[in-house]
Motif scaffolding. Sequence first.
Motif, PDB file in Angstrom:
ATOM      1  N   LEU A  97      24.768   5.364 -12.456  1.00  0.00           N
ATOM      2  CA  LEU A  97      25.649   5.834 -11.385  1.00  0.00           C
ATOM      3  C   LEU A  97      27.080   5.336 -11.554  1.00  0.00           C
ATOM      4  N   GLY A  98      27.259   4.284 -12.338  1.00  0.00           N
ATOM      5  CA  GLY A  98      28.589   3.721 -12.523  1.00  0.00           C
ATOM      6  C   GLY A  98      29.070   2.893 -11.352  1.00  0.00           C
ATOM      7  N   TYR A  99      28.177   2.069 -10.804  1.00  0.00           N
ATOM      8  CA  TYR A  99      28.557   1.181  -9.703  1.00  0.00           C
ATOM      9  C   TYR A  99      28.151  -0.244 -10.008  1.00  0.00           C
ATOM     10  N   VAL A 100      28.981  -1.169  -9.533  1.00  0.00           N
ATOM     11  CA  VAL A 100      28.587  -2.567  -9.561  1.00  0.00           C
ATOM     12  C   VAL A 100      28.698  -3.101  -8.133  1.00  0.00           C
ATOM     13  N   LEU A 101      27.720  -3.890  -7.749  1.00  0.00           N
ATOM     14  CA  LEU A 101      27.595  -4.404  -6.383  1.00  0.00           C
ATOM     15  C   LEU A 101      27.733  -5.918  -6.387  1.00  0.00           C
TER      16      LEU A 101
ATOM     17  N   ALA B 150      34.657   3.679 -15.667  1.00  0.00           N
ATOM     18  CA  ALA B 150      33.516   4.416 -15.128  1.00  0.00           C
ATOM     19  C   ALA B 150      32.753   3.554 -14.123  1.00  0.00           C
ATOM     20  N   MET B 151      33.230   2.319 -13.918  1.00  0.00           N
ATOM     21  CA  MET B 151      32.491   1.379 -13.089  1.00  0.00           C
ATOM     22  C   MET B 151      33.216   1.127 -11.768  1.00  0.00           C
ATOM     23  N   LYS B 152      32.672   1.640 -10.684  1.00  0.00           N
ATOM     24  CA  LYS B 152      33.256   1.409  -9.370  1.00  0.00           C
ATOM     25  C   LYS B 152      32.597   0.194  -8.709  1.00  0.00           C
ATOM     26  N   ILE B 153      33.344  -0.441  -7.827  1.00  0.00           N
ATOM     27  CA  ILE B 153      32.866  -1.690  -7.217  1.00  0.00           C
ATOM     28  C   ILE B 153      32.564  -1.460  -5.738  1.00  0.00           C
TER      29      ILE B 153
END
Length: 269
Positions: A112-116, A221-224
């Motif tokens: 998904l291209g997310y980091v939490l 590509a990585m959303k936070i």
Amino acid sequence: MAIYCIGDVQGCYRELQKLLDVIGPSLKSDTLWFVGDLVNRGPDSLAVLRFVKELPRKVVVLGNHDFHLLALFHNIIHPAQHTLHEVLAAADCAELVGWLQRQPLLHRDDQLGYVLTHAGIYPFWDIIEAQQYAAEVAAKLLNGSECQALLQHMYGDEPTAWSDELRGWERLRFIINCFTRMRFCDAAGNLEFTCQGPPGTQPRGYMPWFMVPRRKVRDTAMKIVFGHWAALAGKVDATDVFALDTGCVWGNYLTAMRLQDNELFQVKC
Ligand SMILES: [Mn+2]
């Protein structure tokens, strides 16, 4: 098979259930992400812990209030007042805290291209560095005696900036502070912990961590996705970061975002 990311719950069990009613996820096939701070301040931390622990598909990252519970459980701190008595007195307390202690500080989903994370990603770390540093802390939490020592040494605002040379407790304290307490940072990488207000209320020279020039995890590509900062009220001047703490425990809203399409769901406290 949607993923819904939920902001700081802080013991607001009723609002969490209302929010899930609004979203209507299938808890068997959809996944819930939690930005951390499941507990403390709100009325029903115990019910939140029990509920989230039993969810079949979930991701939880640790927030500063979760660390606070770990420190209370391990007898590191003895504050005159706190809101976690019910958790500490519960028959299943050790099991709940043991589970919480095994949760990471960062979760990354490449598909998904997310980091939490709870508070965000330090602007001078790239995603690989952030993952590595989060893992250093998680490894300590998994080890009984090292966990005890880590919790003993984690309190404090120093050091204020990262250096590759940092070692020992200073290094781990800074990593925990970044992932769980960070709000404002200056261009040299110094964190400021006294100001909890919205952007504009901070001391001169500081800016929200996500506005620091040349932030390393940016426009990739990585959303936070993060929580922790209720005063933002969900608003950020950046397209690749999402602030989900909308201050439910302060009488405002509990927010969820569906990661696939960024649709927001909210319930009033
Ligand atoms: Mn927090």
